[in-house]
Design a protein around this motif. Structure first.
Motif, PDB file in Angstrom:
ATOM      1  N   VAL A 168       9.059  -4.185  -8.138  1.00 34.11           N
ATOM      2  CA  VAL A 168       9.257  -3.871  -6.619  1.00 34.11           C
ATOM      3  C   VAL A 168       8.757  -5.014  -5.530  1.00 34.11           C
ATOM      4  N   GLU A 169       7.723  -5.617  -5.999  1.00 34.09           N
ATOM      5  CA  GLU A 169       7.252  -6.710  -5.036  1.00 34.09           C
ATOM      6  C   GLU A 169       8.141  -7.961  -5.170  1.00 34.09           C
ATOM      7  N   GLY A 170       8.597  -8.396  -6.378  1.00 36.17           N
ATOM      8  CA  GLY A 170       9.434  -9.272  -6.440  1.00 36.17           C
ATOM      9  C   GLY A 170       8.627 -10.896  -6.948  1.00 36.17           C
ATOM     10  N   TRP A 171       7.535 -10.559  -7.472  1.00 47.33           N
ATOM     11  CA  TRP A 171       6.882 -11.550  -8.157  1.00 47.33           C
ATOM     12  C   TRP A 171       7.592 -12.164  -9.322  1.00 47.33           C
ATOM     13  N   ARG A 200       3.895  -6.647 -20.972  1.00 45.57           N
ATOM     14  CA  ARG A 200       3.667  -5.432 -19.996  1.00 45.57           C
ATOM     15  C   ARG A 200       4.838  -4.768 -19.346  1.00 45.57           C
ATOM     16  N   ILE A 201       5.578  -5.622 -18.885  1.00 48.92           N
ATOM     17  CA  ILE A 201       6.933  -5.133 -18.276  1.00 48.92           C
ATOM     18  C   ILE A 201       7.781  -4.261 -18.926  1.00 48.92           C
ATOM     19  N   PHE A 202       8.142  -4.983 -20.289  1.00 48.28           N
ATOM     20  CA  PHE A 202       8.960  -4.251 -21.019  1.00 48.28           C
ATOM     21  C   PHE A 202       8.290  -2.943 -21.626  1.00 48.28           C
ATOM     22  N   ARG A 203       7.057  -2.915 -21.748  1.00 47.84           N
ATOM     23  CA  ARG A 203       6.349  -1.701 -22.185  1.00 47.84           C
ATOM     24  C   ARG A 203       6.427  -0.578 -21.261  1.00 47.84           C
ATOM     25  N   ALA A 204       6.171  -1.058 -19.866  1.00 47.41           N
ATOM     26  CA  ALA A 204       6.105  -0.070 -18.732  1.00 47.41           C
ATOM     27  C   ALA A 204       7.659   0.493 -18.706  1.00 47.41           C
ATOM     28  N   ARG A 205       8.586  -0.327 -18.720  1.00 52.96           N
ATOM     29  CA  ARG A 205       9.989   0.218 -18.773  1.00 52.96           C
ATOM     30  C   ARG A 205      10.352   1.269 -19.839  1.00 52.96           C
ATOM     31  N   ARG A 206       9.930   0.650 -21.006  1.00 56.45           N
ATOM     32  CA  ARG A 206      10.300   1.614 -22.165  1.00 56.45           C
ATOM     33  C   ARG A 206       9.400   2.949 -22.013  1.00 56.45           C
ATOM     34  N   LYS A 207       8.235   3.169 -21.737  1.00 55.19           N
ATOM     35  CA  LYS A 207       7.288   4.241 -21.679  1.00 55.19           C
ATOM     36  C   LYS A 207       7.915   5.054 -20.291  1.00 55.19           C
ATOM     37  N   SER A 265       0.895  -1.268  -0.007  1.00 58.75           N
ATOM     38  CA  SER A 265      -0.018  -0.076  -0.108  1.00 58.75           C
ATOM     39  C   SER A 265       0.896   1.041  -0.038  1.00 58.75           C
ATOM     40  N   ARG A 266       1.923   1.107   0.645  1.00 52.86           N
ATOM     41  CA  ARG A 266       2.784   2.720   0.891  1.00 52.86           C
ATOM     42  C   ARG A 266       3.456   2.659  -0.428  1.00 52.86           C
ATOM     43  N   ARG A 267       3.838   1.560  -0.975  1.00 48.23           N
ATOM     44  CA  ARG A 267       4.593   1.577  -2.493  1.00 48.23           C
ATOM     45  C   ARG A 267       3.582   2.278  -3.509  1.00 48.23           C
ATOM     46  N   ILE A 268       2.548   1.971  -3.473  1.00 45.38           N
ATOM     47  CA  ILE A 268       1.306   2.429  -4.473  1.00 45.38           C
ATOM     48  C   ILE A 268       0.900   3.604  -4.051  1.00 45.38           C
ATOM     49  N   LEU A 269       0.559   3.946  -2.815  1.00 43.09           N
ATOM     50  CA  LEU A 269      -0.105   5.350  -2.436  1.00 43.09           C
ATOM     51  C   LEU A 269       1.032   6.320  -1.882  1.00 43.09           C
ATOM     52  N   HIS A 270       2.036   6.172  -1.588  1.00 42.28           N
ATOM     53  CA  HIS A 270       3.332   7.149  -1.187  1.00 42.28           C
ATOM     54  C   HIS A 270       2.766   8.096   0.043  1.00 42.28           C
ATOM     55  N   MET A 272       5.962   7.022 -13.387  1.00 43.57           N
ATOM     56  CA  MET A 272       4.973   5.805 -13.114  1.00 43.57           C
ATOM     57  C   MET A 272       3.542   6.101 -13.468  1.00 43.57           C
ATOM     58  N   LYS A 273       3.251   7.295 -13.235  1.00 39.41           N
ATOM     59  CA  LYS A 273       1.821   7.767 -13.638  1.00 39.41           C
ATOM     60  C   LYS A 273       1.514   7.962 -14.829  1.00 39.41           C
ATOM     61  N   SER A 274       2.625   8.285 -15.703  1.00 41.65           N
ATOM     62  CA  SER A 274       2.532   8.103 -17.132  1.00 41.65           C
ATOM     63  C   SER A 274       2.300   6.808 -17.961  1.00 41.65           C
ATOM     64  N   VAL A 275       2.360   5.828 -17.187  1.00 44.86           N
ATOM     65  CA  VAL A 275       2.140   4.416 -17.689  1.00 44.86           C
ATOM     66  C   VAL A 275       0.784   3.963 -17.128  1.00 44.86           C
ATOM     67  N   SER A 276       0.026   3.447 -18.047  1.00 45.14           N
ATOM     68  CA  SER A 276      -1.310   2.852 -18.032  1.00 45.14           C
ATOM     69  C   SER A 276      -1.274   2.008 -16.810  1.00 45.14           C
ATOM     70  N   ALA A 277      -2.348   1.766 -16.335  1.00 41.35           N
ATOM     71  CA  ALA A 277      -2.665   1.031 -14.775  1.00 41.35           C
ATOM     72  C   ALA A 277      -2.181  -0.371 -15.165  1.00 41.35           C
ATOM     73  N   ASP A 278      -2.484  -1.061 -16.032  1.00 40.10           N
ATOM     74  CA  ASP A 278      -2.146  -2.717 -16.451  1.00 40.10           C
ATOM     75  C   ASP A 278      -0.638  -2.791 -16.434  1.00 40.10           C
ATOM     76  N   LEU A 279      -0.178  -1.683 -17.062  1.00 37.63           N
ATOM     77  CA  LEU A 279       1.506  -1.803 -17.464  1.00 37.63           C
ATOM     78  C   LEU A 279       1.957  -1.481 -16.040  1.00 37.63           C
ATOM     79  N   ARG A 280       1.608  -0.636 -15.167  1.00 36.88           N
ATOM     80  CA  ARG A 280       2.275  -0.059 -13.998  1.00 36.88           C
ATOM     81  C   ARG A 280       2.038  -1.284 -13.018  1.00 36.88           C
TER      82      ARG A 280
END
Length: 189
Positions: free
Chosen positions: A150-153, A172-179, A39-44, A134-142
């Motif tokens: 971050v979570e290590g899944w 999705r992981i690749f696109r998130a990094r690229r974006k 929750s902290r990682r997402i909500l800051h 992070m906010k510039s990336v769509s929710a599914d990619l983020r």
């Protein structure tokens, strides 16, 4: 050895589904730290993260019958945690405004590039830029990126939990990094 450590998760789940609040309390104690960290990682924001923990535990308790024991309880709880946190972010225009204000304050203070030590201002700017990227990336990619990086899944866990193909997770992981890189490059120019 703590008393709740002697109970197996499966037994606790069955008891909690039968309405045993003590069994659910034991499960909640086991996973509260993980829920709070996610929750902290997402909500800051610690206060919002603590509120999110309460929302997640309430939702988990009231929907325990929906949990399929073929999955891990930790995975299911993390899924609820992320969904609740993202809903809170979407609904919080005030939070977005606060982040924008913090960004403009940090950007006004230029870091001393001559110093080899990273200044608090530079840390603030870096943190804000990462947050904005992070906010510039769509929710599914983020979501895929945060769970993986971050979570290590594992990518397999993401695939199984989200019910999508392994290749889709990798994409999705690749696109998130690229974006995020594109976003940061555009800000650096």
């Amino acid at each position: 050895m703590p008393q709740d450590a002697v109970f197996h998760e499966t037994d606790l789940l069955h008891r909690a589904r039968s309405g045993d609040h003590d069994a659910f309390d034991i499960l909640a104690r086991r996973y509260t730290g993980r829920i709070l960290a996610t929750s902290r990682r997402i909500l800051h924001n610690s206060a919002d993260a603590e509120d999110n923990v309460q929302n997640v535990l309430f939702k988990a308790f009231t929907n325990l019958w929906q949990f399929h024991e073929s999955a891990l309880l930790s995975t299911w709880l993390t899924r609820i945690t992320i969904n609740e946190a993202l809903m809170k972010l979407r609904a919080s225009a005030a939070e977005r405004h606060r982040m924008d204000s913090a960004c403009s304050t940090c950007k006004k203070q230029a870091p001393d590039v001559r110093s080899s030590r990273i200044s608090p201002e530079a840390q603030c700017i870096a943190k804000e830029l990462a947050s904005q990227a992070m906010k510039s990336v769509s929710a599914d990619l983020r979501e895929a990126f945060v769970l993986y990086a971050v979570e290590g899944w594992t990518q397999k866990e993401l695939s199984d939990t989200q019910g999508i193909a392994l290749q889709t997770v990798k994409t999705r992981i690749f696109r998130a990094r690229r974006k995020m890189k594109e976003y940061l490059r555009a800000r650096a120019a």
